[in-house]
Motif scaffolding. Sequence first.
Motif, PDB file in Angstrom:
ATOM      1  N   ALA A 172      -0.035 -27.769  47.203  1.00  0.00           N
ATOM      2  CA  ALA A 172       1.017 -26.853  47.675  1.00  0.00           C
ATOM      3  C   ALA A 172       0.817 -25.454  47.097  1.00  0.00           C
ATOM      4  O   ALA A 172       0.959 -24.445  47.810  1.00  0.00           O
ATOM      5  CB  ALA A 172       2.394 -27.407  47.306  1.00  0.00           C
ATOM      6  N   ILE A 173       0.437 -25.389  45.821  1.00  0.00           N
ATOM      7  CA  ILE A 173       0.245 -24.085  45.155  1.00  0.00           C
ATOM      8  C   ILE A 173      -0.811 -23.252  45.882  1.00  0.00           C
ATOM      9  O   ILE A 173      -0.649 -22.041  46.051  1.00  0.00           O
ATOM     10  CB  ILE A 173      -0.162 -24.295  43.668  1.00  0.00           C
ATOM     11  CG1 ILE A 173       1.056 -24.760  42.872  1.00  0.00           C
ATOM     12  CG2 ILE A 173      -0.723 -23.002  43.058  1.00  0.00           C
ATOM     13  CD1 ILE A 173       0.745 -25.174  41.445  1.00  0.00           C
ATOM     14  N   THR A 174      -1.853 -23.905  46.374  1.00  0.00           N
ATOM     15  CA  THR A 174      -2.933 -23.139  47.029  1.00  0.00           C
ATOM     16  C   THR A 174      -2.448 -22.488  48.329  1.00  0.00           C
ATOM     17  O   THR A 174      -3.091 -21.577  48.831  1.00  0.00           O
ATOM     18  CB  THR A 174      -4.177 -24.012  47.330  1.00  0.00           C
ATOM     19  OG1 THR A 174      -3.817 -24.969  48.329  1.00  0.00           O
ATOM     20  CG2 THR A 174      -4.679 -24.737  46.083  1.00  0.00           C
ATOM     21  N   TYR A 175      -1.358 -22.969  48.881  1.00  0.00           N
ATOM     22  CA  TYR A 175      -0.800 -22.356  50.101  1.00  0.00           C
ATOM     23  C   TYR A 175       0.407 -21.468  49.772  1.00  0.00           C
ATOM     24  O   TYR A 175       1.069 -20.967  50.683  1.00  0.00           O
ATOM     25  CB  TYR A 175      -0.371 -23.448  51.093  1.00  0.00           C
ATOM     26  CG  TYR A 175      -1.540 -24.235  51.656  1.00  0.00           C
ATOM     27  CD1 TYR A 175      -2.272 -23.741  52.734  1.00  0.00           C
ATOM     28  CD2 TYR A 175      -1.915 -25.441  51.090  1.00  0.00           C
ATOM     29  CE1 TYR A 175      -3.351 -24.451  53.237  1.00  0.00           C
ATOM     30  CE2 TYR A 175      -2.996 -26.163  51.584  1.00  0.00           C
ATOM     31  CZ  TYR A 175      -3.706 -25.665  52.660  1.00  0.00           C
ATOM     32  OH  TYR A 175      -4.777 -26.357  53.160  1.00  0.00           O
ATOM     33  N   ASN A 176       0.716 -21.365  48.482  1.00  0.00           N
ATOM     34  CA  ASN A 176       1.896 -20.623  48.065  1.00  0.00           C
ATOM     35  C   ASN A 176       3.168 -21.213  48.697  1.00  0.00           C
ATOM     36  O   ASN A 176       4.055 -20.483  49.144  1.00  0.00           O
ATOM     37  CB  ASN A 176       1.734 -19.146  48.451  1.00  0.00           C
ATOM     38  CG  ASN A 176       2.531 -18.254  47.531  1.00  0.00           C
ATOM     39  OD1 ASN A 176       3.036 -18.725  46.508  1.00  0.00           O
ATOM     40  ND2 ASN A 176       2.692 -16.987  47.894  1.00  0.00           N
ATOM     41  N   PHE A 189       2.103 -21.186  58.014  1.00  0.00           N
ATOM     42  CA  PHE A 189       0.857 -21.569  57.332  1.00  0.00           C
ATOM     43  C   PHE A 189       0.301 -22.825  57.981  1.00  0.00           C
ATOM     44  O   PHE A 189       0.997 -23.505  58.743  1.00  0.00           O
ATOM     45  CB  PHE A 189       1.087 -21.781  55.822  1.00  0.00           C
ATOM     46  CG  PHE A 189       1.721 -23.096  55.426  1.00  0.00           C
ATOM     47  CD1 PHE A 189       3.024 -23.401  55.778  1.00  0.00           C
ATOM     48  CD2 PHE A 189       1.002 -24.041  54.684  1.00  0.00           C
ATOM     49  CE1 PHE A 189       3.615 -24.609  55.403  1.00  0.00           C
ATOM     50  CE2 PHE A 189       1.582 -25.249  54.299  1.00  0.00           C
ATOM     51  CZ  PHE A 189       2.894 -25.531  54.662  1.00  0.00           C
ATOM     52  N   GLU A 190      -0.973 -23.079  57.698  1.00  0.00           N
ATOM     53  CA  GLU A 190      -1.600 -24.263  58.288  1.00  0.00           C
ATOM     54  C   GLU A 190      -2.392 -24.996  57.217  1.00  0.00           C
ATOM     55  O   GLU A 190      -3.153 -24.377  56.466  1.00  0.00           O
ATOM     56  CB  GLU A 190      -2.526 -23.829  59.432  1.00  0.00           C
ATOM     57  CG  GLU A 190      -3.104 -25.026  60.155  1.00  0.00           C
ATOM     58  CD  GLU A 190      -3.823 -24.658  61.443  1.00  0.00           C
ATOM     59  OE1 GLU A 190      -3.815 -23.462  61.824  1.00  0.00           O
ATOM     60  OE2 GLU A 190      -4.395 -25.585  62.039  1.00  0.00           O
ATOM     61  N   ILE A 191      -2.221 -26.301  57.141  1.00  0.00           N
ATOM     62  CA  ILE A 191      -2.980 -27.103  56.162  1.00  0.00           C
ATOM     63  C   ILE A 191      -4.384 -27.317  56.730  1.00  0.00           C
ATOM     64  O   ILE A 191      -4.526 -27.674  57.904  1.00  0.00           O
ATOM     65  CB  ILE A 191      -2.279 -28.459  55.915  1.00  0.00           C
ATOM     66  CG1 ILE A 191      -0.817 -28.238  55.484  1.00  0.00           C
ATOM     67  CG2 ILE A 191      -3.033 -29.283  54.878  1.00  0.00           C
ATOM     68  CD1 ILE A 191       0.016 -29.513  55.394  1.00  0.00           C
ATOM     69  N   SER A 192      -5.397 -27.086  55.901  1.00  0.00           N
ATOM     70  CA  SER A 192      -6.783 -27.207  56.386  1.00  0.00           C
ATOM     71  C   SER A 192      -7.085 -28.672  56.721  1.00  0.00           C
ATOM     72  O   SER A 192      -6.414 -29.593  56.218  1.00  0.00           O
ATOM     73  CB  SER A 192      -7.762 -26.729  55.318  1.00  0.00           C
ATOM     74  OG  SER A 192      -7.740 -27.653  54.233  1.00  0.00           O
ATOM     75  N   GLU A 193      -8.107 -28.856  57.545  1.00  0.00           N
ATOM     76  CA  GLU A 193      -8.502 -30.227  57.907  1.00  0.00           C
ATOM     77  C   GLU A 193      -8.834 -31.061  56.677  1.00  0.00           C
ATOM     78  O   GLU A 193      -8.487 -32.232  56.586  1.00  0.00           O
ATOM     79  CB  GLU A 193      -9.735 -30.179  58.817  1.00  0.00           C
ATOM     80  CG  GLU A 193      -9.376 -30.335  60.279  1.00  0.00           C
ATOM     81  CD  GLU A 193     -10.607 -30.290  61.159  1.00  0.00           C
ATOM     82  OE1 GLU A 193     -11.576 -31.007  60.882  1.00  0.00           O
ATOM     83  OE2 GLU A 193     -10.573 -29.512  62.137  1.00  0.00           O
TER      84      GLU A 193
END
Length: 280
Positions: A211-215, A252-256
């Motif tokens: 979660a932190i990496t996406y802020n 935002f979008e979570i990477s594959e």
Amino acid sequence: MENYLKLNNDVKIPSIGFGTWQIPDGEIATNSIRIAINNGYKHIDTAAIYNNEKGVGTGIQKCGIERKELFVTSKLWNSERGYESTLKAFKKSLKDLQLQYLDLYLIHWPATANQFNDWRQINSDTWKAMEKLYNEGKVRAIGVSNFLEHHLEPLMENAKIKPSVNQIEFHPGFKQNDCVKFCNDNNILVEGWSPLGRGKVLENKMLKETAITYNKSVAQLCIRWALQNNVLPLPKSITPNRIKENFEVFDFEISESDMALINQIDNFGGSGLNPDSIDF
Ligand code: A2P
């Protein structure tokens, strides 16, 4: 990511619903609904057994948004299964919610073999009443909740109208892959109850680090993760800043690769409620 999805009967459904399980009736329910709608939610999920339909209904009346802009779901409780009782229970939900129609009505739990010899017949009779409500225009879509493949299959064999939705427990700690795949293959939209695992998944170390990496917060990550798995999340909160936070997931979008990692997390934080062993 769209703000709306389409059901198998072409009805549009807002892609995040506001869950109301355990929201007390009265002012708390009314205020929570008002706050949710003010923050962009258009989809409210309640149930007769939540015992808050009156407060939820008042929130809907007071929210200032036209009824046709909203999507309201309720559910038939287990004690009311069967043709006539379903029709009666629907009428009561509608009255308590102070509405003229529902957008979605669900059978809350299947009748199953651990409690009933004639469980298939019971589900079928209940479904016939759901079909009648649909055909009369009292509800725009009908579906089920907590049905597994082996409950859905016999229901669908006798059904004239296919369920549009199956609402099941779904969060990173409890994914029910087989059931989700069956529903996807049959064009039944999966909705996820307790997408935050009732708060229990929020402390997971891997989810926190991701979660932190996406802020973003872990709650936002879980909600977005459900959406990207084509599951419609129904987060519940009575806390205004959390209600707002849980809807801020469209930027935002979570990477594959992160999706794949979360999809592989072992089971944890599940409710333990299995339709084949519940005693209610
Ligand atoms: P509260 O209602 O007191 O705000 P679920 O939707 O998985 O059933 O989870 C609901 C639980 O998670 C509730 O206890 C709710 O608490 C809590 N919750 C909801 N949103 C958040 C959030 N953004 N951060 C932390 N806890 C949350």
